[in-house]
Design a protein around this motif. Structure first.
Motif, PDB file in Angstrom:
ATOM      1  N   UNK A 249      45.088  36.628  29.187  1.00 26.86           N
ATOM      2  CA  UNK A 249      43.990  37.293  29.903  1.00 26.86           C
ATOM      3  C   UNK A 249      42.686  37.266  29.111  1.00 26.86           C
ATOM      4  N   UNK A 250      42.781  36.905  27.839  1.00 25.05           N
ATOM      5  CA  UNK A 250      41.601  36.867  26.994  1.00 25.05           C
ATOM      6  C   UNK A 250      41.552  38.046  26.048  1.00 25.05           C
TER       7      UNK A 250
ATOM      8  N   UNK B 243      39.913  43.500  20.471  1.00 24.89           N
ATOM      9  CA  UNK B 243      40.048  44.099  21.801  1.00 24.89           C
ATOM     10  C   UNK B 243      40.885  43.160  22.666  1.00 24.89           C
ATOM     11  N   UNK B 244      41.820  43.750  23.421  1.00 22.96           N
ATOM     12  CA  UNK B 244      42.666  42.948  24.281  1.00 22.96           C
ATOM     13  C   UNK B 244      42.751  43.505  25.685  1.00 22.96           C
TER      14      UNK B 244
ATOM     15  N   UNK C 264      36.081  44.786  29.835  1.00 16.04           N
ATOM     16  CA  UNK C 264      37.182  45.672  30.217  1.00 16.04           C
ATOM     17  C   UNK C 264      38.343  45.388  29.279  1.00 16.04           C
ATOM     18  N   UNK C 265      38.448  46.175  28.206  1.00 21.13           N
ATOM     19  CA  UNK C 265      39.451  45.911  27.177  1.00 21.13           C
ATOM     20  C   UNK C 265      39.690  47.182  26.378  1.00 21.13           C
TER      21      UNK C 265
ATOM     22  N   UNK D 250      35.828  34.935  21.829  1.00 16.78           N
ATOM     23  CA  UNK D 250      36.673  35.181  22.993  1.00 16.78           C
ATOM     24  C   UNK D 250      37.791  34.157  22.970  1.00 16.78           C
ATOM     25  N   UNK D 251      39.046  34.603  22.952  1.00 14.22           N
ATOM     26  CA  UNK D 251      40.186  33.725  22.719  1.00 14.22           C
ATOM     27  C   UNK D 251      41.233  33.937  23.809  1.00 14.22           C
ATOM     28  N   UNK D 252      41.773  32.849  24.361  1.00 11.22           N
ATOM     29  CA  UNK D 252      42.768  32.938  25.439  1.00 11.22           C
ATOM     30  C   UNK D 252      44.110  32.317  25.069  1.00 11.22           C
TER      31      UNK D 252
END
Length: 344
Positions: free
Chosen positions: A96-97, A86-87, A49-50, A117-119
Motif C-alpha cells: 500500500x506504500x 509511516x505505514x 493517510x498513515x 515513498x516505498x511500495x
C-alpha cells in the motif's frame, strides 16, 4: 548532511475511523507521532493517510520491537539501513506504500535522512519518490534515546487507547446494536446499557465517550454524569444527532479526538442556507458527506465534496437534496472528523 540539531519528541495522534458513504469501514488507530522541532512530522507529508510504527493496538512485544528498531538495537528491516516511518493504517505490508528513511548513528548523534515513498523491498528512486524538503534531521543521541527508552520502561506506554471504549445508553436496542457493531468494526470497544449509575468507578473510568440516545430523559443523563464525575472520569458525553449509524460513528470519533485545537487541520464545520462552511488551518484533503432522514425516517447519504482545501474559511454549495428535512454534515480529514446539523 546537516550539522544543525533538531529536537526529537513523541506526541499522541489519531487516525480517525468511520463508516464511509460506500459502506466501507475505516479503522480507528491511535499512535505516537514523531515530533521534530516541536511540530508533528506526519502533517508535513502531503496529507498522508498513515500511522507510525508506534501504534497502540500492537501487542507489548511487537511494540517493544518497533521501539528497539528505532533505537538501532536491531538490524534494519529494509535494505540500505532503511526503516518504516509511516505505514498503511489498514495493513502491515509495503504494497500500500510507506514512508521510509535511513536511520543511522553519526558519532553520538542519530540522523534521519533520505525520506522516500516505498511500495516494495526494492529501494525506490530518490528523485522520483523522495520527499524533498523533509530532512535530514540530526538529533542529540541522548535526547533521542531517552524519549524512546521511556516507552520501554512504562508498562502501559504502548496503550494510548486506554479510553478507546464507548458506552452506549439508550432504549432503541436495534439501533444501539448496529452502532456498537459498526464501532467495533472500526476498532473501538462498545458496550450497551440502560443504567450506568451503579457501575464500579474503575469500570466507568475506562470509557472515553458516553453516548446517549435521543430518548434518554435529561434527569437520566444528569444521573449518569454525576456517576462519572464521582468516578473521576474524563469521559466526553454526547447525544445522538439522528438514528443514522455512519453519522453516529462520526460523532463518536469527534468526541474521541483530544488533539489540542492549535494542532488541528480541520477547525470548524457549519451548514446553513444551502451551503457548508468549512474552516481549515493548513492545506489538507477534506471529504464532506451529507446525511438526512426522509419523511419516512429512512436514512440517505450523499457525497458532496472531496478535494484539497487551502487554509482559511470556505463556503461550499450543497445540492438541494442534501439539505432536505432533518439533515447533517460530516467533514473528514485523515485525522479529524467534525459533524454539524444543517440549519434551514
Amino acid at each position: 548532511m546537516t550539522s544543525e540539531y533538531a529536537t526529537f519528541g513523541l506526541v499522541p495522534a489519531m487516525r480517525a475511523g468511520g463508516v464511509l458513504s460506500d459502506g466501507a469501514y475505516q479503522m480507528h488507530r491511535d499512535f505516537l507521532d514523531f515530533e521534530v522541532n516541536g511540530r508533528p512530522l506526519l502533517p508535513r507529508l502531503a496529507d498522508l493517510d498513515a500511522v507510525s510504527p508506534l501504534a497502540s493496538d500492537l501487542g507489548p512485544t511487537v511494540f517493544a520491537e518497533q521501539v528497539r528498531g528505532l533505537l538501532l538495537e536491531t538490524g534494519s528491516p529494509l535494505d540500505g539501513g532503511r526503516y518504516v516511518i509511516y505505514g498503511c493504517p489498514e495493513c502491515e505490508g509495503l504494497a500500500c506504500g510507506a514512508v521510509t528513511a535511513v536511520i543511522e548513528r553519526d558519532g553520538p548523534d542519530i540522523v534521519w535522512r533520505d525520506f522516500l515513498w516505498q511500495t516494495d523491498r526494492t529501494t525506490p528512486d530518490p528523485e522520483r519518490d523522495g520527499y524533498h524538503g523533509i530532512g535530514p534531521y540530526r538529533f542529540h543521541g541522548d535526547q533521542y534515546r531517552a524519549e524512546l527508552t521511556r516507552l520501554l520502561h512504562s508498562a502501559d506506554a504502548h496503550d494510548l487507547s486506554a479510553h478507546r471504549r464507548v458506552l452506549l445508553i439508550g432504549r432503541r436496542a436495534a439501533l444501539l446494536a448496529k452502532l456498537a457493531a459498526a464501532l467495533r468494526r472500526t476498532g473501538l470497544g462498545a458496550e450497551i446499557t440502560l443504567d450506568a449509575v451503579g457501575a464500579h468507578a474503575g469500570e466507568l473510568r475506562r470509557y472515553g465517550v458516553v453516548f446517549f440516545g435521543r430518548t434518554i430523559r435529561q434527569d437520566e443523563r444528569d444521573a449518569v454524569r454525576d456517576a462519572f464525575a464521582k468516578a473521576r472520569s474524563d469521559a466526553v458525553f454526547i447525544t445522538g444527532l439522528a438514528p443514522i449509524v455512519p453519522l453516529l460513528v462520526a460523532q463518536v470519533e469527534q468526541a474521541l479526538d483530544r488533539t489540542p485545537p492549535d494542532r488541528r487541520r480541520l477547525v470548524r464545520l457549519a451548514a446553513r442556507g444551502g451551503e457548508a462552511l468549512v474552516e481549515v488551518a493548513s492545506e489538507c484533503r477534506v471529504r464532506l458527506a451529507a446525511h438526512r432522514l426522509d419523511r419516512l425516517s429512512r436514512p440517505h447519504t450523499l457525497d458532496v465534496y472531496d478535494a484539497p482545501l487551502s487554509p482559511g474559511v470556505h463556503r461550499l454549495p450543497l445540492p438541494p437534496k442534501a439539505a432536505r428535512g432533518e439533515s447533517f454534515l460530516v467533514a473528514r480529514t485523515t485525522d479529524t472528523v467534525l459533524t454539524a446539523a444543517a440549519v434551514p
